[in-house]
Design an enzyme around this catalytic site. Structure first.
Site, mmCIF file in Angstrom:
data_model
loop_
_atom_site.group_PDB
_atom_site.id
_atom_site.type_symbol
_atom_site.label_atom_id
_atom_site.label_comp_id
_atom_site.label_asym_id
_atom_site.label_seq_id
_atom_site.Cartn_x
_atom_site.Cartn_y
_atom_site.Cartn_z
ATOM 1 C CD GLN A 104 -3.106 0.649 0.328
ATOM 2 O OE1 GLN A 104 -3.575 -0.471 0.292
ATOM 3 N NE2 GLN A 104 -3.553 1.609 -0.436
ATOM 4 C CG PHE A 105 2.050 3.284 -3.736
ATOM 5 C CD1 PHE A 105 1.943 4.623 -4.074
ATOM 6 C CD2 PHE A 105 1.304 2.353 -4.443
ATOM 7 C CE1 PHE A 105 1.102 5.027 -5.095
ATOM 8 C CE2 PHE A 105 0.459 2.745 -5.461
ATOM 9 C CZ PHE A 105 0.352 4.087 -5.789
ATOM 10 C CB THR A 106 -1.967 5.154 -1.213
ATOM 11 O OG1 THR A 106 -2.579 4.053 -0.533
ATOM 12 C CG2 THR A 106 -2.047 4.927 -2.718
#
Length: 147
Positions: free
Chosen positions: A78-80
């Protein structure tokens, strides 16, 4: 490293119409990797999450850990979680690039498996549909900068 951990009754991840990971009772872990994160932080994060006591005991108190309830983990990259939200359109330059993030994502899952847990996962960088039945709901934010 940041992780949003949700206690779930069940969770799954689907990619291109195919379920690639599915668990019953346990943790859905949305895992974000920062550019300065290290293997040591990854192992510490895995230990912290796996030992977190948020399952109810016979008295209804959050007192039991994942291993005490026979739980598993579903880990989704989950890079966000490293989004820059100063403007209306998020920027993602604060997230680690794949050459750093992928090995640490894998290391996190390996560290959980080394503790005896079943670990299911998504696919790094894929378009995924994540489904979960939250239990409680209980959702916790872990940040390696605060450990």
């Amino acid at each position: 490293m940041r992780a949003v951990v949700t206690r779930v009754k069940e969770a799954s991840v689907e990619i291109e119409g195919k379920i690639t990971g599915k668990i019953e009772k346990g943790f859905l872990v949305l895992l974000g990797i920062g550019p300065e994160d290290t293997e040591a932080e990854t192992v510490k994060m895995a230990e912290k999450i796996c030992n977190c006591r948020v399952f109810e005991d016979e008295n209804g108190k959050m007192n039991l850990s994942l291993d005490q309830v026979g739980g598993a983990l579903l880990v989704v990259s989950q890079f966000t979680l490293y989004a820059d939200l100063k403007k209306r359109r998020p920027g993602f330059s604060h997230a680690a690039k794949p050459d750093i993030a992928i090995p640490l994502y894998e290391k996190f899952m390996d560290a959980c498996r080394a503790r005896g847990f079943a670990v299911e996962h998504g696919e790094f960088g894929a378009d995924m549909q994540v489904a979960s039945v939250n239990d409680g709901p209980v959702t916790l934010l872990f940040d390696s900068a605060e450990m």
